[in-house]
Motif scaffolding. Structure first.
Motif, PDB file in Angstrom:
ATOM      1  N   THR A  13     -12.978  33.977 -25.217  1.00  0.00           N
ATOM      2  CA  THR A  13     -12.383  35.261 -25.215  1.00  0.00           C
ATOM      3  C   THR A  13     -12.689  36.141 -26.395  1.00  0.00           C
ATOM      4  OG1 THR A  13     -10.373  34.346 -26.074  1.00  0.00           O
ATOM      5  CG2 THR A  13     -10.111  34.843 -23.873  1.00  0.00           C
ATOM      6  N   SER A  14     -13.392  35.412 -27.325  1.00  0.00           N
ATOM      7  CA  SER A  14     -13.883  36.000 -28.594  1.00  0.00           C
ATOM      8  C   SER A  14     -14.873  35.405 -29.557  1.00  0.00           C
ATOM      9  CB  SER A  14     -12.611  36.350 -29.575  1.00  0.00           C
ATOM     10  OG  SER A  14     -12.444  35.145 -30.362  1.00  0.00           O
ATOM     11  N   THR A  15     -15.596  35.838 -30.169  1.00  0.00           N
ATOM     12  CA  THR A  15     -16.536  35.479 -31.099  1.00  0.00           C
ATOM     13  C   THR A  15     -16.183  35.522 -32.610  1.00  0.00           C
ATOM     14  OG1 THR A  15     -18.264  36.244 -29.665  1.00  0.00           O
ATOM     15  CG2 THR A  15     -19.058  35.603 -31.876  1.00  0.00           C
ATOM     16  N   ARG A  16     -16.107  34.285 -33.397  1.00  0.00           N
ATOM     17  CA  ARG A  16     -15.756  34.355 -34.767  1.00  0.00           C
ATOM     18  C   ARG A  16     -16.670  33.760 -35.721  1.00  0.00           C
ATOM     19  NH1 ARG A  16     -10.241  32.174 -35.842  1.00  0.00           N
ATOM     20  NH2 ARG A  16     -11.170  30.207 -35.008  1.00  0.00           N
ATOM     21  N   ALA A  17     -16.583  34.353 -36.841  1.00  0.00           N
ATOM     22  CA  ALA A  17     -17.265  33.437 -37.883  1.00  0.00           C
ATOM     23  C   ALA A  17     -16.349  33.218 -39.175  1.00  0.00           C
ATOM     24  CB  ALA A  17     -18.501  34.392 -38.295  1.00  0.00           C
ATOM     25  N   ILE A  18     -16.534  32.062 -39.543  1.00  0.00           N
ATOM     26  CA  ILE A  18     -15.679  31.662 -40.658  1.00  0.00           C
ATOM     27  C   ILE A  18     -16.549  30.972 -41.882  1.00  0.00           C
ATOM     28  CG2 ILE A  18     -13.776  30.308 -41.559  1.00  0.00           C
ATOM     29  CD1 ILE A  18     -12.634  30.086 -38.870  1.00  0.00           C
ATOM     30  N   ALA A  19     -16.300  31.610 -43.043  1.00  0.00           N
ATOM     31  CA  ALA A  19     -17.104  30.953 -44.065  1.00  0.00           C
ATOM     32  C   ALA A  19     -15.842  29.849 -44.849  1.00  0.00           C
ATOM     33  CB  ALA A  19     -17.302  32.015 -45.204  1.00  0.00           C
ATOM     34  N   PHE A  20     -16.668  28.630 -44.792  1.00  0.00           N
ATOM     35  CA  PHE A  20     -15.754  27.501 -45.410  1.00  0.00           C
ATOM     36  C   PHE A  20     -16.488  27.300 -46.742  1.00  0.00           C
ATOM     37  CE2 PHE A  20     -14.425  26.809 -41.042  1.00  0.00           C
ATOM     38  CZ  PHE A  20     -13.312  26.272 -41.146  1.00  0.00           C
ATOM     39  N   GLU A  21     -15.479  26.989 -47.669  1.00  0.00           N
ATOM     40  CA  GLU A  21     -16.023  26.266 -49.092  1.00  0.00           C
ATOM     41  C   GLU A  21     -15.754  25.003 -49.066  1.00  0.00           C
ATOM     42  OE1 GLU A  21     -16.437  27.438 -53.705  1.00  0.00           O
ATOM     43  OE2 GLU A  21     -14.342  28.123 -52.560  1.00  0.00           O
ATOM     44  N   VAL A  22     -17.004  24.023 -49.200  1.00  0.00           N
ATOM     45  CA  VAL A  22     -16.403  22.554 -49.393  1.00  0.00           C
ATOM     46  C   VAL A  22     -16.279  22.266 -50.927  1.00  0.00           C
ATOM     47  CG1 VAL A  22     -17.377  20.560 -48.710  1.00  0.00           C
ATOM     48  CG2 VAL A  22     -18.126  22.435 -47.437  1.00  0.00           C
ATOM     49  N   SER A  23     -15.241  21.586 -51.101  1.00  0.00           N
ATOM     50  CA  SER A  23     -15.053  21.152 -52.418  1.00  0.00           C
ATOM     51  C   SER A  23     -15.589  20.024 -52.624  1.00  0.00           C
ATOM     52  CB  SER A  23     -13.459  20.946 -52.725  1.00  0.00           C
ATOM     53  OG  SER A  23     -13.038  19.617 -52.009  1.00  0.00           O
ATOM     54  N   PRO A  24     -15.903  19.605 -54.276  1.00  0.00           N
ATOM     55  CA  PRO A  24     -16.720  18.476 -54.554  1.00  0.00           C
ATOM     56  C   PRO A  24     -15.996  17.141 -53.954  1.00  0.00           C
ATOM     57  CG  PRO A  24     -16.454  20.071 -56.237  1.00  0.00           C
ATOM     58  CD  PRO A  24     -15.662  20.387 -55.240  1.00  0.00           C
ATOM     59  N   GLN A  25     -14.568  17.231 -53.553  1.00  0.00           N
ATOM     60  CA  GLN A  25     -13.930  16.241 -53.038  1.00  0.00           C
ATOM     61  C   GLN A  25     -13.954  16.101 -51.442  1.00  0.00           C
ATOM     62  OE1 GLN A  25     -12.246  18.287 -55.284  1.00  0.00           O
ATOM     63  NE2 GLN A  25     -13.093  16.771 -56.892  1.00  0.00           N
ATOM     64  N   GLY A  26     -14.683  16.781 -50.937  1.00  0.00           N
ATOM     65  CA  GLY A  26     -15.017  17.023 -49.479  1.00  0.00           C
ATOM     66  C   GLY A  26     -13.874  17.827 -48.863  1.00  0.00           C
TER      67      GLY A  26
END
Ligand code: ADP
Length: 497
Positions: A13-26
């Protein structure tokens, strides 16, 4: 160091984009989200189409928005894709233009083909090879339909001038400026053309479904390098480094990486995916055998079962019969009753899925008395989620799947504390809901992060404290309720005959 992953979640029903930040701990945290609704086309009864060009434009727009919001392309290490599965696209290899609207997974237009193949006795072979049953749901018959419907497409396919693929392939093709025609093995496992164990296209299946192998994408692992973006799109040649179908991505998002780990997503429908380990299992209970994920050469297989109507039963009570004005009211209304009063609702609005597979079954309510009211309907609809989940878990056990330690849940319905406690009680299992709810996008981000080396493995589950429900119902109480439910299912099936 570049520590951001751009996750594309292309849903029904939709198209999404998400920016994730990955911490040094994962750890993963969402920095920016953008979403665009997708138009649904219903050209005939039982037909459902999407415009693949619209999907691509929305992908581009949402990606550009989150890249900007998250501080620019230079902060990003890779793209990960997750998508609605089975939806099938045919496009022109030279121009990159779709040659027809995409046929959506819900579309039933090829039911005559699968009925004929079933009558001819092909289902056992197809199931043994692919884990899937013969049903229009899967891409193979949709691909063949597209080639037959578009004038000249079959001849052009023979000359290598057209491409076929699921949404992951379509998006990768567009992102890489037509340089990569690839799919990941989980999406490929939903076409009915891939050998479930060896993960290669099978010539006998391509022949059976009349799909030319040369138009199909190359099958890759879920964290593989799938190609680099055309720099003209975002200003840099960001690598596409992972893809998985939505339910499998959710499995990875939940960190359900060991045999016996399972997740169920309670949205409009509900999708159970259980990790069964390093060998495929072919179901005897009409669950689907499918690939969980493939990392490098390591693969885990899964069994999957779907409930067609989960949250949609609550939507029906709200929009169809007006017993509630907001889904959230369902919980308080259900709690006004001490018990279900013997009322059961089998939400077979669009037939019943696994393990029943009764496409002709319809919604059924049993046990009504003169004092039944809206609360009984609402409570019965919420309880039905748990009974249907139990039916799926029993099928898993019968198929020899490893015992479940915990049932991990996500999706809109999991906001309902009454329903989640009832699932724990009826299924006799601990239910866990992670604090972060975007399991599908998170799974795609984790796969891409693994691919570019931002994390070392997928084993670490999401770290924030989950909500937990543990079983507390007595066995006699549960047995009585399950008897009532089974009687109601029988009534729904008999009524359809
Ligand atoms: P989808 O991804 O399939 O669109 P979502 O995960 O967004 O679905 O969940 C939406 C569904 O959840 C709707 O069917 C809605 O009726 C149901 N829902 C939302 N909140 C509640 C609630 N508190 N109790 C019961 N059902 C709910």
């Amino acid at each position: 160091m570049k520590r951001l992953i751009l996750a594309i979640d292309q849903g029904t029903t939709s198209t999404r984009a998400i920016a994730f930040e990955v911490s040094p701990q994962g750890g993963f945290s969402a920095l920016a989200v953008s979403q665009i609704e997708l138009a649904q086309h219903f050209p005939q009864s039982g037909w459902v189409e999407h415009d693949a060009a619209e999907i691509w434009n929305a992908t581009l727009q949402t990606c550009r928005e989150v890249v900007r919001e998250a501080g620019g392309i230079d902060r990003f290490a890779a793209i990960g894709i997750t998508n609605q599965r089975e939806t099938s696209v045919l496009w022109d290899a030279a121009t990159g233009e779709p040659l027809h609207r995409a046929i959506v997974w819900q579309d039933r237009r090829t039911a005559d083909v699968t009925a004929r193949l079933t009558a001819e006795g092909h289902e056992p072979m197809v199931q043994n090879a692919t884990g899937l049953i013969l049903d229009p749901y899967f891409s193979a018959t949709k691909f063949a339909w597209l080639l037959d419907a578009v004038p000249g497409a079959r001849d052009r396919a023979a000359r290598g001038e057209v491409r076929l693929g699921t949404i992951d392939s379509w998006l990768t093709w567009k992102l890489t400026g037509g340089r990569s025609h690839v799919t990941d093995a989980t999406n490929a496992s939903r076409t009915a053309l891939m050998d479930l164990k060896t993960r290669v296209w099978r010539d006998d299946l391509c022949a059976l479904f009349d799909v030319p192998r040369q138009a199909l994408p190359e099958i890759r692992g879920c964290s593989d390098h799938l190609g680099d973006c055309d720099p003209a799109l975002f200003g840099a040649a960001l690598p596409v480094h992972g893809a998985a179908g939505d339910q499998q991505a959710a499995l990875v998002g939940h960190g359900a990486m060991r045999p016996g780990d399972a997740k169920i997503t309670y949205g409009t429908g509900a999708f159970l995916v259980a990790n069964v380990g390093a060998e495929p299992v072919i179901s005897t209970r009409r669950l689907l055998g499918t690939l969980g994920y493939q990392i490098g050469e390591d693969a885990a297989w899964a069994l999957e079962g779907s409930i067609f109507s989960a949250g949609s039963a609550i939507q029906w009570l709200r929009d169809g019969v007006g017993m509630i004005s907001d889904s959230r009211q369902s919980e308080a209304l259900a709690r006004t009753l001490p018990d279900n009063g013997g009322v059961y609702l089998v939400p077979g609005f669009t037939g019943l899925g696994a393990p029943w597979w009764q496409p002709d079954a319809r919604g059924t309510v049993t046990g009504l008395t003169r004092d039944s009211g809206p609360a009984h309907f609402v409570r019965a609809a919420l309880e039905a989620l748990a009974y249907q989940t139990r039916d799926l878990l029993e099928a898993l056990t019968a198929d020899g799947a490893p015992p479940l330690a915990v049932l991990r849940v996500d999706g809109g319905v999991t906001a309902n504390d009454f329903a989640m406690q009832f699932v724990a009680d009826i299924c006799e299992v601990t239910v866990e809901r992670p604090a972060f709810q975007e399991m599908t996008a998170l799974g795609a981000a984790r796969l891409a992060a693994l691919g570019v080396g931002l994390i070392d493995d997928l084993a670490t589950a999401p770290s924030e404290t989950p909500a937990v429900w543990t079983p507390r119902m007595t066995a006699p109480e549960r047995d009585t309720l399950l008897r009532g439910w089974r009687g109601a299912v029988k009534a729904a099936i008999i009524a359809a005959q």
